[in-house]
Design an enzyme around this catalytic site. Structure first.
Site, PDB file in Angstrom:
ATOM      1  N   ARG A 101      30.076  23.339 -65.899  1.00  0.00           N
ATOM      2  CA  ARG A 101      28.845  23.903 -65.321  1.00  0.00           C
ATOM      3  C   ARG A 101      27.752  23.719 -66.361  1.00  0.00           C
ATOM      4  NH1 ARG A 101      27.671  29.454 -62.056  1.00  0.00           N
ATOM      5  NH2 ARG A 101      28.752  28.162 -60.540  1.00  0.00           N
ATOM      6  N   HIS A 128      26.254  21.249 -56.143  1.00  0.00           N
ATOM      7  CA  HIS A 128      27.316  22.266 -56.257  1.00  0.00           C
ATOM      8  C   HIS A 128      28.414  21.930 -55.237  1.00  0.00           C
ATOM      9  CE1 HIS A 128      29.214  25.833 -57.494  1.00  0.00           C
ATOM     10  NE2 HIS A 128      28.411  26.754 -56.994  1.00  0.00           N
ATOM     11  N   GLN A 131      31.224  24.449 -54.052  1.00  0.00           N
ATOM     12  CA  GLN A 131      30.706  25.474 -53.146  1.00  0.00           C
ATOM     13  C   GLN A 131      30.681  24.959 -51.705  1.00  0.00           C
ATOM     14  OE1 GLN A 131      29.347  28.747 -53.986  1.00  0.00           O
ATOM     15  NE2 GLN A 131      29.669  28.888 -51.799  1.00  0.00           N
ATOM     16  N   ASP A 224      20.268  31.079 -50.206  1.00  0.00           N
ATOM     17  CA  ASP A 224      20.640  31.128 -51.633  1.00  0.00           C
ATOM     18  C   ASP A 224      19.436  31.715 -52.369  1.00  0.00           C
ATOM     19  OD1 ASP A 224      21.815  30.718 -54.143  1.00  0.00           O
ATOM     20  OD2 ASP A 224      21.336  28.582 -54.213  1.00  0.00           O
ATOM     21  N   CYS A 261      26.004  31.852 -50.784  1.00  0.00           N
ATOM     22  CA  CYS A 261      26.965  31.378 -51.795  1.00  0.00           C
ATOM     23  C   CYS A 261      27.191  32.417 -52.889  1.00  0.00           C
ATOM     24  CB  CYS A 261      26.467  30.071 -52.395  1.00  0.00           C
ATOM     25  SG  CYS A 261      24.846  30.210 -53.150  1.00  0.00           S
ATOM     26  N   ARG A 289      36.575  29.947 -52.057  1.00  0.00           N
ATOM     27  CA  ARG A 289      36.424  29.067 -53.222  1.00  0.00           C
ATOM     28  C   ARG A 289      37.797  28.835 -53.869  1.00  0.00           C
ATOM     29  NH1 ARG A 289      31.538  28.929 -55.835  1.00  0.00           N
ATOM     30  NH2 ARG A 289      32.562  27.217 -56.936  1.00  0.00           N
TER      31      ARG A 289
HETATM   32  N1   CP Z   1      28.579  30.700 -55.910  1.00  0.00           N
HETATM   33  C1   CP Z   1      28.841  30.535 -57.224  1.00  0.00           C
HETATM   34  O1   CP Z   1      28.976  29.419 -57.732  1.00  0.00           O
HETATM   35  O2   CP Z   1      28.944  31.698 -57.907  1.00  0.00           O
HETATM   36  P1   CP Z   1      29.030  31.877 -59.493  1.00  0.00           P
HETATM   37  O3   CP Z   1      27.689  31.474 -60.061  1.00  0.00           O
HETATM   38  O4   CP Z   1      29.352  33.309 -59.694  1.00  0.00           O
HETATM   39  O5   CP Z   1      30.105  30.961 -60.020  1.00  0.00           O
HETATM   40  N1  NVA Z   2      21.197  27.908 -56.781  1.00  0.00           N
HETATM   41  C1  NVA Z   2      21.934  28.851 -57.576  1.00  0.00           C
HETATM   42  C2  NVA Z   2      23.366  28.844 -57.183  1.00  0.00           C
HETATM   43  C3  NVA Z   2      24.242  29.807 -57.915  1.00  0.00           C
HETATM   44  C4  NVA Z   2      25.682  29.706 -57.516  1.00  0.00           C
HETATM   45  C5  NVA Z   2      21.750  28.540 -59.052  1.00  0.00           C
HETATM   46  O1  NVA Z   2      21.782  27.355 -59.434  1.00  0.00           O
HETATM   47  O2  NVA Z   2      21.566  29.470 -59.850  1.00  0.00           O
END
Ligand code: CP
Ligand code: NVA
Length: 306
Positions: A101, A128, A131, A224, A261, A289
């Site tokens: 990440r 993502h 997701q 989101d 999400c 997930r």
């Molecule tokens: N939806 C998602 O990726 O959540 P987190 O940021 O908690 O991993």
């Molecule tokens: N769009 C959000 C998704 C988090 C899971 C971010 O990137 O923070």
């Protein structure tokens, strides 16, 4: 040949369908993934916070018999400027899979290029895929093939989740309307990819700035956060007409279900009232997930049950 999962299109639509369908059978107890990760080590490198992605991957790896090692990027030499390709080549000598990440999608693609083990995208600024693969599974387990006939509306920021949802809709033949403010449209490359897939699958992918047009008669409304990680300081004003609230949902079908999400910023992209009304579905989405990523790992380790 090792396989990465950095964007949804790293799977063919047939492979993506196979993962979604198998996840349903595994979740229902009709098939068993077994322990394909016995003796395998999986590194997670994160430079942004995470609750769902990190925990679901670590638990999933453990349930498949493997071992997970979690690193904050700041603990590694990457944070002092070590080359991405040297990091990739070193980690590939120790571990069997790398889950990342980070902000830069380009950096992650570079890591995938030089790693000799599978690399999985756990979220970048652009994409993502874990997701959305999982969200398609949630739709499939709830609606079956009928999911292709639902009208899905995405409201808010044209961010990583939105980009990937477009590609997912294209791959799986879904009908998706995306409503964002002007200047916050999804990435044009991801939209183009979605259109390419749609030509094959029969999907409809539509971009608009009108939240009512998107929500009109919708079966599913997805949202989101307006401010993604790393975008702090952005103005919220322009997003207000895109809030998922009871008034806007009057435009949708009475049976409408809301997806998120997570994490949610209640009072911004969604009201507390709408969130709580849909909490069961939203937390099933979160649970899934785990199920989907376990099947994905088994696929990448070439260990899907017959
Ligand atoms: N939806 C998602 O990726 O959540 P987190 O940021 O908690 O991993
Ligand atoms: N769009 C959000 C998704 C988090 C899971 C971010 O990137 O923070």
């Amino acid at each position: 040949m090792k396989r990465d999962f950095i964007d949804l299109w790293d799977l063919t639509p047939e492979e993506a369908w196979e993962i979604v369908k198998l996840t349903k059978e595994v979740k229902e107890g009709k098939k068993d993934l077994g322990k394909p990760l016995i003796g395998k080590n999986v590194a997670l490198l994160f430079n942004k916070p995470s609750t769902r992605t990190r925990v679901s991957f670590e638990v999933g790896i453990n349930q498949l018999g493997g071992n997970s090692l979690f690193f904050q990027e700041k603990e590694l030499q990457i944070s002092r400027g070590e080359d991405v390709k040297d990091t990739a080549r070193t980690l590939s000598r120790y571990v069997d899979c790398i889950i990342v990440r980070n902000h830069s999608h380009t950096w992650l693609r570079e890591l995938g290029k030089y790693a000799s083990v599978p690399v999985i995208n756990a979220l970048t600024n652009l994409s993502h895929p874990c997701q959305i693969l999982s969200d398609v599974f949630t739709l499939y387990e709830t609606f079956g093939e009928e999911m292709k006939n639902l009208k899905i509306a995405y409201l808010g920021d044209g961010n990583n989740v939105c980009n990937t949802l477009l590609v997912g809709a294209g791959m799986f033949g879904l009908k998706l309307f995306v409503a964002t403010p002007e200047g916050y449209e999804p990435n044009s490359y991801y939209f183009k990819k979605a259109e390419e897939f749609a030509r094959e699958s029969g999907a409809d992918v539509v971009l608009t700035h009108d939240p009512k047009e998107a929500v009109k008669n919708a079966d599913i409304v997805y949202t989101d956060v307006w401010i993604s990680m790393g975008e702090e300081g952005k103005s919220l004003e322009v997003f207000k007409p895109y809030q998922v609230n009871e008034t806007l949902l009057k435009e949708a079908k009475p049976s409408v279900r809301v997806m998120h999400c997570l994490p949610a910023k209640k009072g911004q992209e969604i009201t507390e009232e709408v969130f709580e009304k849909n909490a069961d579905f939203i937390f099933t989405q979160a649970e899934n997930r785990l199920h989907t990523q376990k099947t994905l790992l088994a696929f990448l380790f070439k260990a899907l049950p017959a």
